[in-house]
Motif scaffolding. Structure first.
Motif, PDB file in Angstrom:
ATOM      1  N   CYS A   1       0.830  -1.199   0.000  1.00 15.80           N
ATOM      2  CA  CYS A   1       0.000   0.000   0.000  1.00 15.80           C
ATOM      3  C   CYS A   1       0.871   1.258   0.000  1.00 15.80           C
ATOM      4  O   CYS A   1       0.577   2.229  -0.708  1.00 15.80           O
TER       5      CYS A   1
ATOM      6  N   ARG B   1       2.431   1.699  -3.412  1.00 15.18           N
ATOM      7  CA  ARG B   1       1.439   2.077  -4.429  1.00 15.18           C
ATOM      8  C   ARG B   1       0.687   3.353  -4.056  1.00 15.18           C
ATOM      9  O   ARG B   1      -0.262   3.728  -4.734  1.00 15.18           O
TER      10      ARG B   1
ATOM     11  N   MET C   1      -1.299   4.124  -1.485  1.00 13.79           N
ATOM     12  CA  MET C   1      -2.687   3.856  -1.117  1.00 13.79           C
ATOM     13  C   MET C   1      -2.893   4.114   0.370  1.00 13.79           C
ATOM     14  O   MET C   1      -2.050   3.758   1.196  1.00 13.79           O
TER      15      MET C   1
ATOM     16  N   ASP D   1      -7.465   9.562  -2.116  1.00 24.73           N
ATOM     17  CA  ASP D   1      -7.737   8.955  -3.417  1.00 24.73           C
ATOM     18  C   ASP D   1      -6.609   9.313  -4.384  1.00 24.73           C
ATOM     19  O   ASP D   1      -5.518   9.718  -3.952  1.00 24.73           O
ATOM     20  N   HIS D   2      -6.846   9.186  -5.676  1.00 27.16           N
ATOM     21  CA  HIS D   2      -5.780   9.350  -6.663  1.00 27.16           C
ATOM     22  C   HIS D   2      -5.192  10.759  -6.698  1.00 27.16           C
ATOM     23  O   HIS D   2      -4.061  10.956  -7.152  1.00 27.16           O
TER      24      HIS D   2
ATOM     25  N   GLN E   1       1.803   8.973   3.404  1.00 27.76           N
ATOM     26  CA  GLN E   1       0.753   7.958   3.454  1.00 27.76           C
ATOM     27  C   GLN E   1      -0.214   8.307   4.574  1.00 27.76           C
ATOM     28  O   GLN E   1       0.195   8.693   5.671  1.00 27.76           O
TER      29      GLN E   1
END
Length: 266
Positions: free
Chosen positions: A27, A30, A32, A122-123, A143
């Motif tokens: 995560c 990436r 996330m 989110d993105h 993060q």
């Protein structure tokens, strides 16, 4: 609001209970956001501290509460002797520094406060700062991690679906009996046999969750009792002070828990 910023030089010890370490690493790689779900005292905070050390990222921890406002997270203007100065809040500092930002018990915060997390989780990975007109893009390594206790919060309040679905959710629980005994032994220096006795006691008490006990004993409580025992307090007294009293004030439940203690440590 209680905020801690740190990057420990020594490894915060954590005993994995499943594949949570590899999942968290993926995560983070990436970019996330992560939601940790689990009962009070099962190791969520220690897990985040361990992962921050493992990933070599600064960690900013925020304890959420009912009065936590968006400005507490983002920042505010302060009046000083030489004029008005903008001061970043802990969330903004984490975004700028590329830190891990951990919001402990996020559902304790107001819904209008939680909404400011949406663009970060989110993105977009962006924090709009309305008061300064800045759209702050998250630095590499940032993060967002939140935690809460579903069993407790389900009766009171919960996260909106629009918030929940921005996170990868990881379900954490109390370790297996043997792993929990190892954790208690490691954190308190009590002998392993006593640690196993404390875990056995906790397992019996945890069965009373639906019989009038609002919260069950956490691993943290077991460690507290174990530390008392390791430093010379008799086991029964340590359990009364470290486990029974923190759990309940109700006389009949207190009596029942003391009976369980007496049956475990004869």
């Amino acid at each position: 609001m209680h905020e801690l910023a740190s990057m420990p030089s020594t490894e915060p010890w954590y005993q994995p209970t499943g594949n949570e370490v590899a999942l968290f690493e993926q995560c983070h790689q990436r970019r996330m956001a992560v939601m940790l779900k689990g009962p009070t005292g099962c190791g969520k905070t220690r897990f985040v501290e361990h992962m921050a050390w493992r990933l070599q990222r600064p960690l900013i921890t925020i304890a959420c509460h009912d009065d936590l406002a968006a400005s507490d997270l983002i920042g505010r203007y302060l009046i000083q002797h030489n004029g008005t100065v903008w001061q970043d809040g802990p969330l903004t500092r984490a975004v700028r520094q590329g830190a891990i930002c951990y919001l402990d018990e996020v559902v304790e915060a107001r819904q209008d406060t939680v909404v400011v997390l949406h663009a970060l989780s989110d993105h977009r990975r962006m924090l709009p700062i309305d008061k300064t007109g800045e759209n702050l893009e998250a630095a590499p390594g940032f993060q967002l991690v939140v935690s809460y206790n579903p069993g407790y919060q389900r009766m009171l309040k919960d996260l909106k679906p629009s918030t929940r679905q921005r996170f990868v959710a990881m379900d954490l629980d109390f370790p297996s009996a043997e792993n929990e005994a190892r954790i208690v032994h490691h954190e308190s220096n009590v002998d392993l046999a006593t640690a196993r006795g404390l875990v056995s006691l906790a397992e019996r008490i945890r069965k009373l969750r639906d019989r009038g006990l609002a919260e069950v004993p956490s691993t943290r409580l077991l460690i507290s009792a174990a530390i008392l025992i390791a430093n010379g307090i008799p086991p029964r007294e340590a359990c009364y002070a470290g486990i029974v009293s923190p759990l309940t004030d109700e006389p009949s439940m207190t009596s029942a828990l003391r009976d369980l203690v007496n049956g475990t440590f004869v």
